[in-house]
Design a protein around this motif. Structure first.
Motif, PDB file in Angstrom:
ATOM      1  N   GLY A 194      67.130 -45.797 -64.779  1.00 41.24           N
ATOM      2  CA  GLY A 194      66.918 -46.173 -66.174  1.00 41.24           C
ATOM      3  C   GLY A 194      66.451 -45.026 -67.047  1.00 41.24           C
ATOM      4  O   GLY A 194      65.871 -45.256 -68.119  1.00 41.24           O
ATOM      5  N   PRO A 205      66.726 -42.355 -69.900  1.00 41.88           N
ATOM      6  CA  PRO A 205      67.542 -42.462 -71.117  1.00 41.88           C
ATOM      7  C   PRO A 205      68.824 -41.634 -71.007  1.00 41.88           C
ATOM      8  O   PRO A 205      68.776 -40.463 -70.641  1.00 41.88           O
ATOM      9  CB  PRO A 205      66.617 -41.918 -72.217  1.00 41.88           C
ATOM     10  CG  PRO A 205      65.474 -41.266 -71.524  1.00 41.88           C
ATOM     11  CD  PRO A 205      65.378 -41.844 -70.152  1.00 41.88           C
ATOM     12  N   PRO A 258      58.250 -45.459 -69.378  1.00 45.31           N
ATOM     13  CA  PRO A 258      57.888 -44.493 -70.431  1.00 45.31           C
ATOM     14  C   PRO A 258      56.382 -44.326 -70.575  1.00 45.31           C
ATOM     15  O   PRO A 258      55.632 -45.300 -70.526  1.00 45.31           O
ATOM     16  CB  PRO A 258      58.491 -45.100 -71.703  1.00 45.31           C
ATOM     17  CG  PRO A 258      58.668 -46.549 -71.397  1.00 45.31           C
ATOM     18  CD  PRO A 258      58.893 -46.659 -69.908  1.00 45.31           C
ATOM     19  N   ASN A 304      59.408 -43.523 -76.517  1.00 41.50           N
ATOM     20  CA  ASN A 304      60.087 -44.660 -77.145  1.00 41.50           C
ATOM     21  C   ASN A 304      61.313 -45.143 -76.375  1.00 41.50           C
ATOM     22  O   ASN A 304      62.030 -46.022 -76.850  1.00 41.50           O
ATOM     23  CB  ASN A 304      60.502 -44.294 -78.582  1.00 41.50           C
ATOM     24  CG  ASN A 304      59.277 -44.063 -79.448  1.00 41.50           C
ATOM     25  OD1 ASN A 304      58.265 -44.769 -79.304  1.00 41.50           O
ATOM     26  ND2 ASN A 304      59.326 -43.051 -80.325  1.00 41.50           N
ATOM     27  N   SER A 305      61.563 -44.581 -75.214  1.00 37.90           N
ATOM     28  CA  SER A 305      62.729 -45.019 -74.441  1.00 37.90           C
ATOM     29  C   SER A 305      62.384 -46.278 -73.647  1.00 37.90           C
ATOM     30  O   SER A 305      61.239 -46.437 -73.223  1.00 37.90           O
ATOM     31  CB  SER A 305      63.139 -43.927 -73.448  1.00 37.90           C
ATOM     32  OG  SER A 305      63.450 -42.751 -74.149  1.00 37.90           O
ATOM     33  N   PRO A 306      63.372 -47.169 -73.459  1.00 37.79           N
ATOM     34  CA  PRO A 306      63.073 -48.387 -72.685  1.00 37.79           C
ATOM     35  C   PRO A 306      62.862 -48.059 -71.206  1.00 37.79           C
ATOM     36  O   PRO A 306      63.391 -47.068 -70.703  1.00 37.79           O
ATOM     37  CB  PRO A 306      64.324 -49.243 -72.861  1.00 37.79           C
ATOM     38  CG  PRO A 306      65.399 -48.300 -73.269  1.00 37.79           C
ATOM     39  CD  PRO A 306      64.748 -47.125 -73.946  1.00 37.79           C
ATOM     40  N   ARG A 307      62.098 -48.888 -70.546  1.00 44.47           N
ATOM     41  CA  ARG A 307      61.861 -48.634 -69.130  1.00 44.47           C
ATOM     42  C   ARG A 307      63.054 -49.086 -68.283  1.00 44.47           C
ATOM     43  O   ARG A 307      63.903 -49.843 -68.741  1.00 44.47           O
ATOM     44  CB  ARG A 307      60.577 -49.316 -68.671  1.00 44.47           C
ATOM     45  CG  ARG A 307      60.729 -50.796 -68.500  1.00 44.47           C
ATOM     46  CD  ARG A 307      59.482 -51.376 -67.857  1.00 44.47           C
ATOM     47  NE  ARG A 307      59.737 -52.747 -67.519  1.00 44.47           N
ATOM     48  CZ  ARG A 307      58.802 -53.682 -67.479  1.00 44.47           C
ATOM     49  NH1 ARG A 307      57.544 -53.397 -67.768  1.00 44.47           N
ATOM     50  NH2 ARG A 307      59.109 -54.919 -67.140  1.00 44.47           N
ATOM     51  N   ASP A 313      65.235 -51.104 -65.604  1.00 46.37           N
ATOM     52  CA  ASP A 313      65.338 -52.548 -65.405  1.00 46.37           C
ATOM     53  C   ASP A 313      65.018 -52.933 -63.948  1.00 46.37           C
ATOM     54  O   ASP A 313      65.456 -52.261 -63.011  1.00 46.37           O
ATOM     55  CB  ASP A 313      66.789 -52.937 -65.752  1.00 46.37           C
ATOM     56  CG  ASP A 313      67.047 -54.395 -65.562  1.00 46.37           C
ATOM     57  OD1 ASP A 313      66.479 -55.180 -66.327  1.00 46.37           O
ATOM     58  OD2 ASP A 313      67.797 -54.756 -64.620  1.00 46.37           O
TER      59      ASP A 313
END
Ligand code: SAH
Ligand code: SF4
Length: 344
Positions: free
Chosen positions: A197, A199, A228, A236-239, A241
């Motif tokens: 995951g 980015p 993150p 600000n990137s999503p973690r 999944d």
């Protein structure tokens, strides 16, 4: 010892098949297969590796990691050689057969100091010793090996060269892979792995990661979701999944077959049952923390890390119950590579 020699030889996965398995809505099929294969090649035993996070100083500036050099908000610590040896003795008292010494790339903790520490731990405990202290010169690796350390963990993080070099300023994927090759040549049991995951990382990249793991013929493979950290450029990137990470863990088992695979702390940090789920989908190792309580909260590679207020004995109790609750057994041996069949 291999339980079932046949189970070790399986089908080869193509990149397309791996991408499809990672994209599938439902992972149930690979989860079941990975659990069966884990049972065939590793049995029901779960190995515990006591983790000593001995220094959070780091000369590198990896964009994903809270220990990066530019994180000036972090309180830095470096355990003394004696403290590390004491933690290893404590790990032995808790029944563990391996300690993992992990740190940032800390020039302040010299290779000589690390060699002395490894020697002392060997003399006093005879535990198996795994190092995870980043990149070093061939000569340094050789010296560390000659002191009696057994294993080395160094994730390649991502096999996507562009992504690797963007996220690890000043580092190169070729150098990382060359380091891993040297470690193998020196006779270390070698572990590597990646994050899920990151980015910009695609399912094709993850399929390449799996194929690289297969090609490298690793002894251990550790993977976890990217989480993150607020004091990093990736805040600000999503973690990563949960489900994708679990599918990836299952595929690590199915592709690499007879490797040791930990249910990682990062998985346990994004879901209360993350580690249990991994143990039911191919993993066979846990890494309970044996770092003294007073340092734990400063080893903040990512936020909301589990076990930062616990004592080493709390973690021992917790992983013991976890293993039993899944109907599995606590391994008694050193848990050496399944490939070299050196189980003591
Ligand atoms: N300095 C050494 C070992 C410590 S870092 C090294 O880099 O090899 C251990 C691992 O933590 C890294 O390999 C990386 O995969 C993982 N990690 C770092 N930052 C992370 C984050 N934000 N989320 C999840 N895992 C992370
Ligand atoms: Fe340092 Fe390792 Fe974190 Fe990179 S991942 S900043 S090398 S501790």
């Amino acid at each position: 010892m291999l339980k079932n020699q046949h189970a070790v030889k399986g089908m080869r996965w193509s990149k397309q098949e791996l991408v499809e398995a990672l994209a599938a809505e439902n992972g149930r099929d690979i989860f079941k297969k990975a659990d069966l294969l884990r049972e065939a090649v590793c049995g029901d035993e779960v190995h515990r590796r006591g983790l000593i996070e001995f220094s959070n100083y780091c000369a590198r500036n990896c964009h994903y990691c809270g220990l990066r050099r530019d994180n000036s908000k972090l309180t830095r610590y470096r355990m003394s050689e004696d403290e590390i040896v004491e933690s290893a003795q404590n790990a032995k008292k808790l029944g563990y057969r391996t300690v993992v010494l992990q740190s940032g790339e800390d020039g302040g903790f010299t290779t000589d100091a690390l060699c002395r520490t490894v020697e002392k731990i060997k003399q006093k405990t005879n535990l198996a010793i795994t190092l995870s202290v980043g990149e070093k010169t061939k000569n340094e690796f050789r010296r560390l090996k000659s002191t009696g350390s057994d294993r080395y963990l160094m994730r390649f993080e991502t096999s996507n060269r562009g992504l690797y070099e963007r996220l690890r300023p000043g580092a190169s994927l070729d150098t990382r892979l060359e380091n891993l090759k040297v470690l193998r040549e020196l006779g270390y049991q070698v572990g590597s792995g990646c994050m899920i995951g990151l980015p910009g990382q695609t399912l094709e990249d993850l399929a390449d990661d799996l194929l690289l793991m297969e090609k490298m013929d690793l002894d251990m493979v550790g993977v976890g979701p990217f989480i993150p950290h607020p004091e990093t450029p990736l805040k600000n990137s999503p973690r990563g999944d949960l489900k994708l990470t679990l599918k990836f863990v299952a595929l690590v088992r199915l592709v690499t077959r007879n490797t040791h695979i930990p249910a990682t702390t990062a998985l346990g940090s994004i879901h209360p049952f993350g580690r249990q789920m991994a143990l039911e989908r191919g993993a066979n190792v846990l890494m309970p923390n044996v770092t003294p309580e007073k340092y734990r909260k400063f080893y903040e590679i990512y936020p909301n890390k589990i076990c930062i207020t616990e004592k080493p004995s709390d973690c021992a109790g917790c992983v013991g119950s976890m293993i039993h609750s899944l109907g599995r057994k606590i391994a008694k041996g050193y848990g050496h590579s399944l490939k070299q069949r050196r189980e003591a």
